[in-house]
Design a protein around this motif. Sequence first.
Motif, PDB file in Angstrom:
ATOM      1  N   ALA A  74      10.595 -13.745   5.869  1.00 16.22           N
ATOM      2  CA  ALA A  74      10.879 -12.666   4.808  1.00 16.22           C
ATOM      3  C   ALA A  74       9.581 -12.461   4.244  1.00 16.22           C
ATOM      4  CB  ALA A  74      12.022 -13.066   4.256  1.00 16.22           C
ATOM      5  N   PHE A  75       9.376 -11.181   3.531  1.00 17.85           N
ATOM      6  CA  PHE A  75       8.480 -10.824   2.793  1.00 17.85           C
ATOM      7  C   PHE A  75       8.859  -9.958   1.697  1.00 17.85           C
ATOM      8  CE2 PHE A  75       7.547  -8.025   6.267  1.00 17.85           C
ATOM      9  CZ  PHE A  75       7.437  -6.625   5.602  1.00 17.85           C
ATOM     10  N   GLN A  76       8.208  -9.936   0.501  1.00 14.18           N
ATOM     11  CA  GLN A  76       8.491  -9.020  -0.214  1.00 14.18           C
ATOM     12  C   GLN A  76       7.949  -7.725  -0.356  1.00 14.18           C
ATOM     13  OE1 GLN A  76       6.835 -10.209  -4.159  1.00 14.18           O
ATOM     14  NE2 GLN A  76       7.602  -8.412  -5.363  1.00 14.18           N
ATOM     15  N   ASP A  77       8.825  -6.727  -0.075  1.00 14.42           N
ATOM     16  CA  ASP A  77       8.404  -5.278   0.597  1.00 14.42           C
ATOM     17  C   ASP A  77       8.554  -4.353  -0.576  1.00 14.42           C
ATOM     18  OD1 ASP A  77      11.444  -5.516   0.349  1.00 14.42           O
ATOM     19  OD2 ASP A  77      11.452  -3.500   1.368  1.00 14.42           O
ATOM     20  N   VAL A  78       8.996  -4.699  -1.697  1.00 12.89           N
ATOM     21  CA  VAL A  78       9.210  -3.732  -2.915  1.00 12.89           C
ATOM     22  C   VAL A  78       8.804  -4.569  -4.113  1.00 12.89           C
ATOM     23  CG1 VAL A  78      10.587  -2.257  -4.355  1.00 12.89           C
ATOM     24  CG2 VAL A  78      10.740  -2.389  -1.999  1.00 12.89           C
ATOM     25  N   GLN A  79       7.723  -3.957  -5.143  1.00 14.00           N
ATOM     26  CA  GLN A  79       7.437  -4.512  -6.238  1.00 14.00           C
ATOM     27  C   GLN A  79       8.472  -4.478  -7.181  1.00 14.00           C
ATOM     28  OE1 GLN A  79       3.999  -5.899  -6.941  1.00 14.00           O
ATOM     29  NE2 GLN A  79       4.368  -6.401  -5.063  1.00 14.00           N
ATOM     30  N   GLY A  80       8.674  -5.396  -7.936  1.00  8.25           N
ATOM     31  CA  GLY A  80       9.944  -5.514  -9.284  1.00  8.25           C
ATOM     32  C   GLY A  80      11.089  -5.827  -8.373  1.00  8.25           C
ATOM     33  N   GLU A  81      11.183  -5.837  -7.294  1.00  6.00           N
ATOM     34  CA  GLU A  81      12.545  -5.916  -6.845  1.00  6.00           C
ATOM     35  C   GLU A  81      12.595  -7.600  -6.271  1.00  6.00           C
ATOM     36  OE1 GLU A  81      16.337  -4.709  -5.882  1.00  6.00           O
ATOM     37  OE2 GLU A  81      14.666  -3.106  -5.960  1.00  6.00           O
TER      38      GLU A  81
ATOM     39  N   ILE B  14       0.769  -1.098  -0.059  1.00  5.91           N
ATOM     40  CA  ILE B  14      -0.014   0.038   0.095  1.00  5.91           C
ATOM     41  C   ILE B  14       0.851   1.316  -0.030  1.00  5.91           C
ATOM     42  CG2 ILE B  14      -1.520   1.465   1.350  1.00  5.91           C
ATOM     43  CD1 ILE B  14      -2.874  -1.284   2.450  1.00  5.91           C
ATOM     44  N   ALA B  15       1.858   1.481   0.817  1.00  8.07           N
ATOM     45  CA  ALA B  15       2.796   2.509   0.853  1.00  8.07           C
ATOM     46  C   ALA B  15       3.513   2.831  -0.271  1.00  8.07           C
ATOM     47  CB  ALA B  15       3.799   2.066   1.917  1.00  8.07           C
ATOM     48  N   GLU B  16       4.017   1.806  -1.174  1.00  7.24           N
ATOM     49  CA  GLU B  16       4.467   1.805  -2.287  1.00  7.24           C
ATOM     50  C   GLU B  16       3.709   2.232  -3.676  1.00  7.24           C
ATOM     51  OE1 GLU B  16       7.668  -0.661  -5.534  1.00  7.24           O
ATOM     52  OE2 GLU B  16       6.344  -1.977  -3.867  1.00  7.24           O
ATOM     53  N   SER B  17       2.540   1.373  -3.753  1.00  7.55           N
ATOM     54  CA  SER B  17       1.774   1.674  -4.700  1.00  7.55           C
ATOM     55  C   SER B  17       0.703   2.945  -4.512  1.00  7.55           C
ATOM     56  CB  SER B  17       0.843   0.400  -5.126  1.00  7.55           C
ATOM     57  OG  SER B  17       0.027   0.261  -3.970  1.00  7.55           O
ATOM     58  N   GLY B  18       0.303   3.122  -3.153  1.00  6.15           N
ATOM     59  CA  GLY B  18      -0.586   4.147  -3.144  1.00  6.15           C
ATOM     60  C   GLY B  18      -2.214   3.545  -3.245  1.00  6.15           C
ATOM     61  N   LYS B  19      -2.164   2.132  -3.669  1.00 11.87           N
ATOM     62  CA  LYS B  19      -3.490   1.617  -3.597  1.00 11.87           C
ATOM     63  C   LYS B  19      -3.946   0.976  -2.396  1.00 11.87           C
ATOM     64  CE  LYS B  19      -2.506   0.369  -8.469  1.00 11.87           C
ATOM     65  NZ  LYS B  19      -2.154  -0.680  -9.422  1.00 11.87           N
ATOM     66  N   ALA B  20      -5.160   1.215  -2.099  1.00 13.91           N
ATOM     67  CA  ALA B  20      -5.662   0.609  -0.839  1.00 13.91           C
ATOM     68  C   ALA B  20      -7.221   0.247  -0.945  1.00 13.91           C
ATOM     69  CB  ALA B  20      -5.376   1.492   0.464  1.00 13.91           C
ATOM     70  N   SER B  21      -8.073   0.618  -2.078  1.00 20.18           N
ATOM     71  CA  SER B  21      -9.332   0.153  -2.149  1.00 20.18           C
ATOM     72  C   SER B  21      -9.682  -1.300  -1.808  1.00 20.18           C
ATOM     73  CB  SER B  21      -9.792   0.696  -3.587  1.00 20.18           C
ATOM     74  OG  SER B  21      -9.168   0.078  -4.562  1.00 20.18           O
ATOM     75  N   PHE B  22      -8.815  -2.140  -2.222  1.00 18.24           N
ATOM     76  CA  PHE B  22      -8.818  -3.625  -2.050  1.00 18.24           C
ATOM     77  C   PHE B  22      -9.236  -4.065  -0.804  1.00 18.24           C
ATOM     78  CE2 PHE B  22      -4.120  -3.021  -1.898  1.00 18.24           C
ATOM     79  CZ  PHE B  22      -3.999  -3.548  -0.751  1.00 18.24           C
ATOM     80  N   VAL B  23      -8.838  -3.140   0.436  1.00 16.65           N
ATOM     81  CA  VAL B  23      -9.205  -3.448   1.774  1.00 16.65           C
ATOM     82  C   VAL B  23     -10.679  -3.565   1.899  1.00 16.65           C
ATOM     83  CG1 VAL B  23      -6.875  -2.727   2.553  1.00 16.65           C
ATOM     84  CG2 VAL B  23      -9.012  -1.148   2.760  1.00 16.65           C
ATOM     85  N   ASP B  24     -11.592  -2.952   1.203  1.00 17.96           N
ATOM     86  CA  ASP B  24     -12.923  -2.935   0.978  1.00 17.96           C
ATOM     87  C   ASP B  24     -13.510  -4.252   0.641  1.00 17.96           C
ATOM     88  OD1 ASP B  24     -12.999  -0.371   2.486  1.00 17.96           O
ATOM     89  OD2 ASP B  24     -12.660   0.528   0.565  1.00 17.96           O
ATOM     90  N   GLY B  25     -12.875  -4.841  -0.277  1.00 16.49           N
ATOM     91  CA  GLY B  25     -13.363  -6.039  -0.956  1.00 16.49           C
ATOM     92  C   GLY B  25     -13.201  -7.337  -0.190  1.00 16.49           C
TER      93      GLY B  25
END
Length: 499
Positions: free
Chosen positions: A279-286, A131-142
């Motif tokens: 561990a978890f993926q913290d950055v997309q594309g990395e 969410i912090a990277e992409s700015g997207k959060a609308s999926f939390v309502d689904g």
Amino acid sequence: MSIKSFGAKIFAKRIRKKIDKWANNPIETQKRVFEELLKSASNTAFGRDHNFTKIHTHDDFVKEVPIRDYEQLRPYVDRVVAGEDDILWPGKPIYFAKTSGTTSGVKYIPLTSDSMPTHIKAARNAILCYIAESGKASFVDGKMIFLQGSPELVEKNGINLGRLSGIVAHYVPKYLQKNRLPSWETNCIDDWESKVDAIVEETANENMTIISGIPPWVQMYFEKLQKKTGKSIGELFKNFELFIYGGVNFEPYKATFEKLIGRKVASIELYPASEGFFAFQDVQGEKGMLLQLDSGMFYEFIKADEFFEENPKRITIADVEKDINYVMLISSNAGLWAYNIGDTVMFTSTSPYRVIVSGRIKHFISAFGEHVIGKEVEQAMKEATEATGAVIKEFTVAPQINPKDSELPYHEWFIEFQESPKDIAGLEIQIDNALRKQNTYYDDLITGNVLRTLKVRSVPKDGFNEYMKSIGKLGGQNKLPRLSNDRKIADSLMTGIGK
């Protein structure tokens, strides 16, 4: 924008800053964790037996605490299971995560009041980083689905036990309870195929935005959805935005998923286990997942090719290098000490520290001295399928040591195809060349006529599911080994192939 999604964005930025703080100070963070672990466990039976009060450095720790796997730690674990206090960690665990081992039978991995929150935080933080990277959060309502084991627990000497994924189901935050699927009743169904059928019924008409699980079992869910509705997953779930996975490398399944979904969907890779959420993926594309250095776990590493030596060198993150295959050891606030979890990892970055899972130290092929590992076969498969257009559903590899007709030995690849290549022989050449490029030992054996090039066996539709069902491991958190150094799986599959 809903209040929930707005709040998620603010919270995500705050958590990302906290993560960056320890990720940018890795050596100091691990030193603090190391000291806190020793201090907390100094009065336990294990701590007294291993002179924790006299340990001040990593060298001291190496001298006092030998490497152990579950079987070697078992005398202590059995005392915990019997109900004794203060054995591996102060007090008693709040859960046992029940797993099955190849040599130890059923294993009981302790989860303590100190370690359990780290599992929940890491899973939450993986989504917050997205969410912090992409700015997207609308999926939390689904609606969100987590394909997991049964949440039903049983008691053993006053301590609840169950599968890790089932235990975690008890910790879904209240603000997500209304969003979570499937229902409790469906989640408790034991038979995996019946459970997936019930999940399909419950979710087919819902607004699914997050789907999570081990790729082969999510694939089964998607295929059943498609069969029921006649639609691609992307059509069916128009707001499906995020696929969260772990347990196996996603690359071999990626082409099949994109075809089933009908469009690209963002994904987050996780590295959870009963022993800890590593561990978890913290950055997309990395490439790689952020190693959790501030989660009550102290890490040690041994070069995989030195692991079976008498006294292999144990190092901390301060001395690791990129692109080297390491066996990972953990000491944790669950009471595991210099514990070999069985995984091998490679660092893709040391600033910050990110890893990929390269395989299992016991899952390799070295029948002829080649020591082929999981990462190598998965990369070879990826390159070969991209070159030939083949789409695979599942595969595993084993050595054929005693072929008929005086033929040279070879590696045998058992593949269930979603879309078969036009030329199997061409696929064999592509895989073999890609593997030889990565592994010089294998290349030398081919060049020296010790081995012939590999052979592909086409496994019938659902052949791997039938195999997993036959051994009682269909679904849940169970994974098919990519590699075996024996013929146990191969011979069972050959029976199904009829050759």
